[in-house]
Motif scaffolding. Structure first.
Motif, PDB file in Angstrom:
ATOM      1  N   ARG A 200      52.714  36.200  -9.893  1.00  0.00           N
ATOM      2  CA  ARG A 200      53.663  36.951  -8.958  1.00  0.00           C
ATOM      3  C   ARG A 200      54.693  37.720  -9.582  1.00  0.00           C
ATOM      4  NH1 ARG A 200      55.613  32.165  -4.541  1.00  0.00           N
ATOM      5  NH2 ARG A 200      53.385  31.926  -3.720  1.00  0.00           N
ATOM      6  N   ARG A 201      54.364  37.971 -11.154  1.00  0.00           N
ATOM      7  CA  ARG A 201      55.205  38.765 -11.797  1.00  0.00           C
ATOM      8  C   ARG A 201      54.570  40.464 -11.868  1.00  0.00           C
ATOM      9  NH1 ARG A 201      55.638  37.373 -17.780  1.00  0.00           N
ATOM     10  NH2 ARG A 201      53.429  36.568 -17.528  1.00  0.00           N
ATOM     11  N   ALA A 202      55.573  41.284 -11.537  1.00  0.00           N
ATOM     12  CA  ALA A 202      55.229  42.486 -11.479  1.00  0.00           C
ATOM     13  C   ALA A 202      55.274  43.337 -12.740  1.00  0.00           C
ATOM     14  CB  ALA A 202      56.114  43.246 -10.233  1.00  0.00           C
ATOM     15  N   ASP A 203      55.042  44.358 -12.685  1.00  0.00           N
ATOM     16  CA  ASP A 203      55.305  45.480 -13.855  1.00  0.00           C
ATOM     17  C   ASP A 203      56.707  45.490 -13.929  1.00  0.00           C
ATOM     18  OD1 ASP A 203      55.821  47.463 -15.766  1.00  0.00           O
ATOM     19  OD2 ASP A 203      55.127  49.158 -14.421  1.00  0.00           O
ATOM     20  N   GLY A 204      57.441  44.935 -15.122  1.00  0.00           N
ATOM     21  CA  GLY A 204      58.859  44.755 -15.417  1.00  0.00           C
ATOM     22  C   GLY A 204      59.493  45.747 -16.148  1.00  0.00           C
ATOM     23  N   SER A 205      59.025  46.920 -16.437  1.00  0.00           N
ATOM     24  CA  SER A 205      59.421  48.052 -17.122  1.00  0.00           C
ATOM     25  C   SER A 205      60.699  48.388 -16.186  1.00  0.00           C
ATOM     26  CB  SER A 205      58.558  49.367 -17.348  1.00  0.00           C
ATOM     27  OG  SER A 205      58.373  49.800 -16.206  1.00  0.00           O
ATOM     28  N   SER A 206      61.835  48.662 -17.101  1.00  0.00           N
ATOM     29  CA  SER A 206      63.078  49.095 -16.218  1.00  0.00           C
ATOM     30  C   SER A 206      63.082  50.277 -15.625  1.00  0.00           C
ATOM     31  CB  SER A 206      64.158  48.890 -17.043  1.00  0.00           C
ATOM     32  OG  SER A 206      64.241  49.785 -18.350  1.00  0.00           O
ATOM     33  N   HIS A 207      62.330  51.121 -16.093  1.00  0.00           N
ATOM     34  CA  HIS A 207      62.160  52.660 -15.745  1.00  0.00           C
ATOM     35  C   HIS A 207      61.766  52.820 -14.306  1.00  0.00           C
ATOM     36  CE1 HIS A 207      61.899  56.940 -15.765  1.00  0.00           C
ATOM     37  NE2 HIS A 207      60.517  56.775 -15.265  1.00  0.00           N
ATOM     38  N   GLY A 208      62.394  53.158 -13.372  1.00  0.00           N
ATOM     39  CA  GLY A 208      62.204  53.395 -12.026  1.00  0.00           C
ATOM     40  C   GLY A 208      61.961  52.177 -11.261  1.00  0.00           C
ATOM     41  N   ALA A 209      62.638  51.119 -11.613  1.00  0.00           N
ATOM     42  CA  ALA A 209      62.431  49.850 -10.943  1.00  0.00           C
ATOM     43  C   ALA A 209      62.954  50.073  -9.438  1.00  0.00           C
ATOM     44  CB  ALA A 209      63.573  48.961 -11.463  1.00  0.00           C
ATOM     45  N   VAL A 210      63.941  50.716  -8.999  1.00  0.00           N
ATOM     46  CA  VAL A 210      64.481  50.834  -7.810  1.00  0.00           C
ATOM     47  C   VAL A 210      63.561  51.538  -7.097  1.00  0.00           C
ATOM     48  CG1 VAL A 210      66.417  51.766  -6.460  1.00  0.00           C
ATOM     49  CG2 VAL A 210      66.958  50.634  -8.256  1.00  0.00           C
ATOM     50  N   ARG A 211      63.117  52.795  -7.707  1.00  0.00           N
ATOM     51  CA  ARG A 211      62.107  53.864  -6.945  1.00  0.00           C
ATOM     52  C   ARG A 211      60.986  53.181  -6.617  1.00  0.00           C
ATOM     53  NH1 ARG A 211      58.130  56.490  -9.275  1.00  0.00           N
ATOM     54  NH2 ARG A 211      59.085  56.201 -11.442  1.00  0.00           N
ATOM     55  N   ARG A 212      60.215  52.022  -7.500  1.00  0.00           N
ATOM     56  CA  ARG A 212      59.167  51.398  -7.061  1.00  0.00           C
ATOM     57  C   ARG A 212      59.305  50.524  -6.099  1.00  0.00           C
ATOM     58  NH1 ARG A 212      59.004  50.961 -12.457  1.00  0.00           N
ATOM     59  NH2 ARG A 212      59.040  48.428 -12.448  1.00  0.00           N
ATOM     60  N   ALA A 213      60.658  49.964  -5.981  1.00  0.00           N
ATOM     61  CA  ALA A 213      60.715  48.802  -4.891  1.00  0.00           C
ATOM     62  C   ALA A 213      61.038  49.609  -3.439  1.00  0.00           C
ATOM     63  CB  ALA A 213      62.152  48.167  -5.285  1.00  0.00           C
ATOM     64  N   LEU A 214      61.491  50.761  -3.189  1.00  0.00           N
ATOM     65  CA  LEU A 214      61.748  51.320  -2.147  1.00  0.00           C
ATOM     66  C   LEU A 214      60.764  51.590  -1.125  1.00  0.00           C
ATOM     67  CD1 LEU A 214      64.376  54.003  -3.053  1.00  0.00           C
ATOM     68  CD2 LEU A 214      64.802  52.161  -1.632  1.00  0.00           C
ATOM     69  N   PRO A 215      59.366  51.826  -1.486  1.00  0.00           N
ATOM     70  CA  PRO A 215      58.226  51.896  -0.713  1.00  0.00           C
ATOM     71  C   PRO A 215      58.084  50.473   0.139  1.00  0.00           C
ATOM     72  CG  PRO A 215      57.726  53.013  -2.492  1.00  0.00           C
ATOM     73  CD  PRO A 215      58.999  52.305  -2.753  1.00  0.00           C
ATOM     74  N   HIS A 216      58.577  49.515  -0.493  1.00  0.00           N
ATOM     75  CA  HIS A 216      58.279  48.273   0.167  1.00  0.00           C
ATOM     76  C   HIS A 216      59.625  47.663   1.004  1.00  0.00           C
ATOM     77  CE1 HIS A 216      54.610  48.161  -2.570  1.00  0.00           C
ATOM     78  NE2 HIS A 216      55.381  48.378  -3.356  1.00  0.00           N
ATOM     79  N   VAL A 217      60.375  48.342   0.925  1.00  0.00           N
ATOM     80  CA  VAL A 217      61.632  48.031   1.783  1.00  0.00           C
ATOM     81  C   VAL A 217      61.667  48.797   3.471  1.00  0.00           C
ATOM     82  CG1 VAL A 217      64.127  47.998   1.941  1.00  0.00           C
ATOM     83  CG2 VAL A 217      63.090  47.690  -0.250  1.00  0.00           C
ATOM     84  N   ARG A 218      60.668  48.176   4.172  1.00  0.00           N
ATOM     85  CA  ARG A 218      60.701  48.887   5.387  1.00  0.00           C
ATOM     86  C   ARG A 218      60.324  47.696   6.346  1.00  0.00           C
ATOM     87  NH1 ARG A 218      55.879  49.904   2.405  1.00  0.00           N
ATOM     88  NH2 ARG A 218      53.914  48.808   3.324  1.00  0.00           N
ATOM     89  N   GLY A 219      60.512  47.924   7.673  1.00  0.00           N
ATOM     90  CA  GLY A 219      60.238  47.180   8.743  1.00  0.00           C
ATOM     91  C   GLY A 219      61.171  46.054   8.647  1.00  0.00           C
TER      92      GLY A 219
END
Length: 402
Positions: A200-219
């Motif tokens: 369950r670990r994701a790509d943990g690079s700090s660059h763009g972490a919020v940007r990568r999370a945003l598409p999954h924050v829906r519904g």
């Protein structure tokens, strides 16, 4: 519950007890410390702003560290940074330095980030039907330490006199020790790491972490994030100015400490019941219950006047409403987000939560200074309306079309 999951929950619960002492002491004394250093009631709300901004500042780095290296190093770093911040706050009180005090409280906020991320760590290996209960057990464990912390204002003042520092800095010494120990216990005993080996670990690079999370924050995930953030803003705004309001009405320091400790008990003591409820009736209905309790809390606190009993009752309900909303929101988010991006989305949720809390604390001081404590509670009650609308709309969208 499997043996590794049982060990993880046990260790996280112990750490929450220890760390809760430090967090409770800081919550009780932060606003008074800033007011004492600055000499202005208007600056008092900056204590909670700094604490919550600090938590927001460290949320994404800690969540990306967890995604890359695991929960154990991330949580350890959060607790130890909190210890450093509490030490800075002690030094600031002795030097009467407002900038140093605010910087210390920002670092102190890293302990809050660790505290919040512990609830998600409890869910990393949990069975789907027990996610709410796993989260709530760890949240509940904070009760012991968090209720004890605010009541250390008296002993803290005595210790401060012995070591020659201002009395309001005394409780922060307990925070230093508690956070340092919480980090040590996490580093030594949180094995197996909740994330490592689960896939369950994701790509943990700090660059763009919020940007990568945003598409999954829906519904439903978006509703969960919004409910948690708004509920936290309500709780922080009212709680942050309660010590100042009570002191202005002549309440003794130990009564203020008792009120805050009972408020924190409301936040955590019934967590297992609320976690069970979220699993049983669903997180959305539990969030709605939390919003109703928050409205009752603001009505009681906002009309309390000089009544210490009434404002204490209001603060207990404030904690209970927060607990229902935050536990159910965390369970809803965990259920609706894919495992491979879950740590980053959870970090984004905590970021929103802490930014909302910081805004609530900042605006609280301004509202109270201009319009009074009653107006603050009225404004806080209004924030529950959009949450209720969002939850009801989400539930309606899930119903099959006839």
């Amino acid at each position: 519950m499997t043996s590794p999951q049982r060990r993880i929950v046990t260790v996280l619960s112990l750490v929450q007890v220890i760390g809760g002492i430090g967090n409770g002491a800081g919550l009780a004394i932060g606003a008074l410390l800033i007011e004492d250093i600055s000499g202005s009631e208007g600056w008092a709300g900056l204590a909670t702003v700094a604490l919550t901004l600090g938590a927001a500042l460290f949320t994404v780095p800690l969540s990306t560290l967890a995604a890359r290296r695991g929960r154990r190093p991330a949580l350890t770093a959060g607790w130890w940074l909190g210890a450093l911040g509490a030490g800075c706050a002690v030094a600031a009180a002795s030097l009467t330095s407002l900038p140093l005090a605010l910087a210390g409280l920002l670092l102190f906020g890293a302990s809050t980030a660790a505290n919040l991320q512990s609830r998600f760590a409890a869910a990393d290996r949990a069975e789907p039907a027990r996610i709410g209960r796993s989260i709530s057990i760890v949240v509940w464990s904070t009760t012991v330490g968090a209720v004890t912390g605010p009541n250390l204002t008296g002993p803290g003042a005595a210790v401060a006199d012995r070591v020659g520092i201002p009395q309001l800095a005394g409780p922060m010494l307990f925070s230093v020790l508690a956070f340092a120990l919480a980090g040590l216990v996490t580093w030594l005993f949180l094995r197996p790491d909740p994330l490592i080996g689960t896939g369950r670990r994701a790509d943990g690079s700090s660059h763009g972490a919020v940007r990568r999370a945003l598409p999954h924050v829906r519904g439903r995930a978006a509703v969960a994030v919004f409910a948690v953030a708004s509920s936290h803003a309500v709780m922080v705004a009212v709680m942050a100015l309660t010590p100042v309001h009570m002191q202005g009405h002549g309440s003794a320091l130990h009564i203020i400490g008792l009120t805050i400790s009972l408020h924190i008990a409301g936040m955590y003591a019934l967590s297992p019941v609320l976690g069970w409820l979220a699993d049983r009736i669903g997180p959305e209905l539990t969030i709605l219950l939390g919003q109703g309790i928050l409205v009752a809390a603001t009505v009681l606190a906002g009309t309390s006047g000089h009544s210490e009993a009434q404002i204490t009752a209001g603060l207990i309900l404030l904690g209970l409403g927060w607990s229902a909303s935050v536990i159910a929101g965390a369970a809803l988010l965990t259920r609706t987000v894919a495992p491979e991006v879950r740590p980053l989305v959870q970090g984004f949720s905590d970021l929103c939560m802490n930014l909302a809390g910081a805004a609530g604390g900042l605006l609280a001081g301004l509202v109270v200074a201009a319009f009074g404590f009653g107006a603050l509670n009225a404004a806080a009650a209004l924030l529950t309306i959009p949450v209720a609308v969002a939850v009801l709309s989400s539930r309606r969208a899930l119903r099959p079309v006839a």
